[in-house]
Design an enzyme around this catalytic site. Structure first.
Site, PDB file in Angstrom:
ATOM      1  NE  ARG A 126      -3.811   1.859   1.668  1.00  0.00           N
ATOM      2  CZ  ARG A 126      -4.842   2.768   3.021  1.00  0.00           C
ATOM      3  NH1 ARG A 126      -3.977   2.657   3.827  1.00  0.00           N
ATOM      4  NH2 ARG A 126      -5.618   3.430   2.255  1.00  0.00           N
ATOM      5  CG  HIS A 160      -1.847   5.058  -0.568  1.00  0.00           C
ATOM      6  ND1 HIS A 160      -2.487   5.476   0.199  1.00  0.00           N
ATOM      7  CD2 HIS A 160      -2.477   4.463  -1.306  1.00  0.00           C
ATOM      8  CE1 HIS A 160      -3.849   5.152   0.294  1.00  0.00           C
ATOM      9  NE2 HIS A 160      -3.619   4.551  -0.732  1.00  0.00           N
ATOM     10  CD1 TRP A 219     -11.585  -6.172   0.098  1.00  0.00           C
ATOM     11  CD2 TRP A 219      -9.669  -5.663   1.110  1.00  0.00           C
ATOM     12  NE1 TRP A 219     -11.570  -4.645   0.263  1.00  0.00           N
ATOM     13  CE2 TRP A 219     -10.095  -4.626   0.798  1.00  0.00           C
ATOM     14  CE3 TRP A 219      -8.559  -5.900   1.670  1.00  0.00           C
ATOM     15  CZ2 TRP A 219      -9.520  -3.465   0.739  1.00  0.00           C
ATOM     16  CZ3 TRP A 219      -7.849  -4.916   2.077  1.00  0.00           C
ATOM     17  CH2 TRP A 219      -8.643  -3.602   1.768  1.00  0.00           C
ATOM     18  CG  HIS A 270      -8.337  -4.291  -2.029  1.00  0.00           C
ATOM     19  ND1 HIS A 270      -9.184  -3.341  -2.462  1.00  0.00           N
ATOM     20  CD2 HIS A 270      -6.793  -2.766  -1.775  1.00  0.00           C
ATOM     21  CE1 HIS A 270      -8.922  -1.734  -2.361  1.00  0.00           C
ATOM     22  NE2 HIS A 270      -7.345  -1.632  -1.893  1.00  0.00           N
TER      23      HIS A 270
HETATM   24  C1  HEM Z   1      -6.118  -1.414   1.776  1.00  0.00           C
HETATM   25  C2  HEM Z   1      -9.130   1.620  -0.852  1.00  0.00           C
HETATM   26  C3  HEM Z   1      -7.099   0.519  -4.686  1.00  0.00           C
HETATM   27  C4  HEM Z   1      -3.326  -2.251  -1.256  1.00  0.00           C
HETATM   28  C5  HEM Z   1      -6.896  -0.192   1.660  1.00  0.00           C
HETATM   29  C6  HEM Z   1      -8.086   0.249   2.932  1.00  0.00           C
HETATM   30  C7  HEM Z   1      -8.518   1.197   1.726  1.00  0.00           C
HETATM   31  C8  HEM Z   1      -8.381   1.527   0.491  1.00  0.00           C
HETATM   32  C9  HEM Z   1     -10.262   2.536   2.615  1.00  0.00           C
HETATM   33  C10 HEM Z   1      -7.946   0.434   3.762  1.00  0.00           C
HETATM   34  C11 HEM Z   1      -6.537   1.242   4.750  1.00  0.00           C
HETATM   35  C12 HEM Z   1      -6.706   0.724   6.346  1.00  0.00           C
HETATM   36  O1  HEM Z   1      -7.352   0.450   6.451  1.00  0.00           O
HETATM   37  O2  HEM Z   1      -5.264   0.630   6.754  1.00  0.00           O
HETATM   38  C13 HEM Z   1      -8.462   1.512  -1.940  1.00  0.00           C
HETATM   39  C14 HEM Z   1      -9.364   2.000  -2.813  1.00  0.00           C
HETATM   40  C15 HEM Z   1      -8.718   2.111  -4.050  1.00  0.00           C
HETATM   41  C16 HEM Z   1      -7.836   1.265  -3.939  1.00  0.00           C
HETATM   42  C17 HEM Z   1     -10.895   2.731  -2.782  1.00  0.00           C
HETATM   43  C18 HEM Z   1      -8.777   2.521  -6.179  1.00  0.00           C
HETATM   44  C19 HEM Z   1     -10.344   2.322  -6.086  1.00  0.00           C
HETATM   45  C20 HEM Z   1      -5.901  -0.042  -4.344  1.00  0.00           C
HETATM   46  C21 HEM Z   1      -4.190  -0.674  -5.024  1.00  0.00           C
HETATM   47  C22 HEM Z   1      -3.700  -0.871  -4.291  1.00  0.00           C
HETATM   48  C23 HEM Z   1      -4.294  -1.619  -3.438  1.00  0.00           C
HETATM   49  C24 HEM Z   1      -4.147  -0.102  -6.949  1.00  0.00           C
HETATM   50  C25 HEM Z   1      -2.185  -1.884  -5.017  1.00  0.00           C
HETATM   51  C26 HEM Z   1      -1.615  -2.105  -6.399  1.00  0.00           C
HETATM   52  C27 HEM Z   1      -3.897  -1.785  -0.798  1.00  0.00           C
HETATM   53  C28 HEM Z   1      -3.817  -2.925  -0.204  1.00  0.00           C
HETATM   54  C29 HEM Z   1      -4.323  -2.844   1.709  1.00  0.00           C
HETATM   55  C30 HEM Z   1      -5.308  -1.691   0.749  1.00  0.00           C
HETATM   56  C31 HEM Z   1      -1.673  -3.792   0.167  1.00  0.00           C
HETATM   57  C32 HEM Z   1      -4.335  -3.063   2.696  1.00  0.00           C
HETATM   58  C33 HEM Z   1      -2.984  -2.343   3.683  1.00  0.00           C
HETATM   59  C34 HEM Z   1      -2.892  -3.129   5.146  1.00  0.00           C
HETATM   60  O3  HEM Z   1      -3.393  -4.260   5.187  1.00  0.00           O
HETATM   61  O4  HEM Z   1      -1.801  -2.580   5.946  1.00  0.00           O
HETATM   62  N1  HEM Z   1      -7.159   0.092   0.331  1.00  0.00           N
HETATM   63  N2  HEM Z   1      -7.548   1.165  -2.410  1.00  0.00           N
HETATM   64  N3  HEM Z   1      -5.358  -1.025  -2.869  1.00  0.00           N
HETATM   65  N4  HEM Z   1      -4.729  -1.552  -0.356  1.00  0.00           N
HETATM   66 FE1  HEM Z   1      -6.735  -0.265  -1.270  1.00  0.00          FE
END
Ligand code: HEM
Length: 301
Positions: A45, A49, A192, A176
């Protein structure tokens, strides 16, 4: 153009593989980083970001974002609400900057994302070095990262700004399969899929079932938090509205079905899309080499 990568032959492949190995070993050793153990999801992430602020329509290098300048280390970009929770990943990687004093934040964070994906069983991702730290003036404006409460039109428009096609955006959101939402970071809650430290096509096999009353389908969670979906079987998995967008739009849904049916198809499209994400807005010299790192497992056998 200030965002030109330096040539990769300043430091050798061997040196970058060593950094990869240091990151991979640190992930293995610090297995109490998060609820699910691994720092891997947070690092993926962080990489995303650091790059996801890119705006292809903005030609001003001070505002057009991307992974080059490592500007999330500054308080405005680091303090963007969307980056909540990522300071932990940045701190995790800090010792690497002390050891490799020549390494830029942008190279470190993107390389860490690649290492995390590969070590968790994901596809090989080609990576190129050469990002350089830029000053505070190069922080992208806040609000450049996606809003999880939105639907298909928003998701498509958002990823078009990053220069991605429908297929690329669906593949990317497949990340995700990793990690979880933390109430303390985003307000959302839960993982997820059932294997949040394994990079597989689990996000798509879960998501594919869509909203409804049947086995494995999804319903809106009843709680005080933001609107999110919960699975009918275990009530322990989650989907964001922006995830559900991928089964609400028929063009997206077709791609979700393909990736749910074939992990290979997902991997084949995820890898180049993730490389492109990390390289958006950066001009790489023609001679710059692409590195493909070996996993710790491959090196030990
Ligand atoms: C986690 C939103 C696209 C990788 C999250 C979280 C949100 C989110 C709300 C939770 C953060 C937290 O509470 O710690 C979104 C939205 C996206 C998007 C709205 C696009 C519409 C992506 C993309 C990637 C990604 C493109 C990577 C290629 C991750 C990963 C986590 C995460 C790996 C888990 C992080 C953790 O476990 O600490 N995302 N995301 N996301 N996202 Fe996304």
């Amino acid at each position: 153009n200030v965002k030109v990568a330096t040539l990769s032959d300043i430091h050798s492949f061997k040196e970058y593989q060593q950094i990869y190995n240091d990151i991979a070993k640190k992930i293995e050793e610090e297995d109490d980083f998060d609820v699910d153990g691994s720092a891997g999801p947070n690092l993926v992430r962080l990489a995303w970001h650091s790059a996801g602020t890119y705006d292809k329509n903005d030609k001003n290098p001070h505002t057009n974002g991307g992974s080059y300048g490592g500007t999330m280390r500054f308080s405005k970009e680091g303090g963007d609400g969307a980056n909540n929770g990522l300071a932990k990943g940045r701190e995790f990687l800090e010792p690497l900057l002390k050891k490799y004093t020549w390494l830029s934040h942008g190279d470190l964070w993107t390389l860490a994302g690649v290492a995390a994906i590969q070590e968790m069983g994901g596809p090989k991702i080609k990576w190129r070095p050469g990002r350089k730290d830029l000053s505070e003036e190069y922080q992208a404006p806040n609000g450049k990262l996606p809003d999880a409460a939105q639907g298909p039109d928003y998701v498509r428009k958002f990823f078009n700004r990053l220069d991605f096609t429908d297929r690329e955006m669906v593949a990317l959101i497949g990340a995700h399969t990793l990690g979880r939402c933390h109430v303390t970071s985003s307000g959302y809650d839960g993982p997820w899929d059932f294997a949040p430290t394994m990079f597989d096509n689990g996000f798509f096999t879960q998501l594919q079932k869509g909203v409804g009353k049947g086995e494995g389908q999804w319903h809106l969670r009843k709680w005080d938090g933001p609107e999110q979906y919960e699975d009918n079987n275990s009530n322990s998995l989650m989907m964001l509205p922006a995830d559900m967008a991928l089964v609400q739009d028929p063009k997206f849904k077709k791609i979700v079905d393909e990736f749910a049916a074939s992990q290979e198809a997902f991997f084949n499209e995820f890898a180049p899309a993730f490389q492109k994400l990390l390289e958006n807005g950066i001009q790489f010299p023609k001679e710059s080499k692409e590195f493909v790192f070996r996993t710790l497992d491959e090196q030990s056998s």
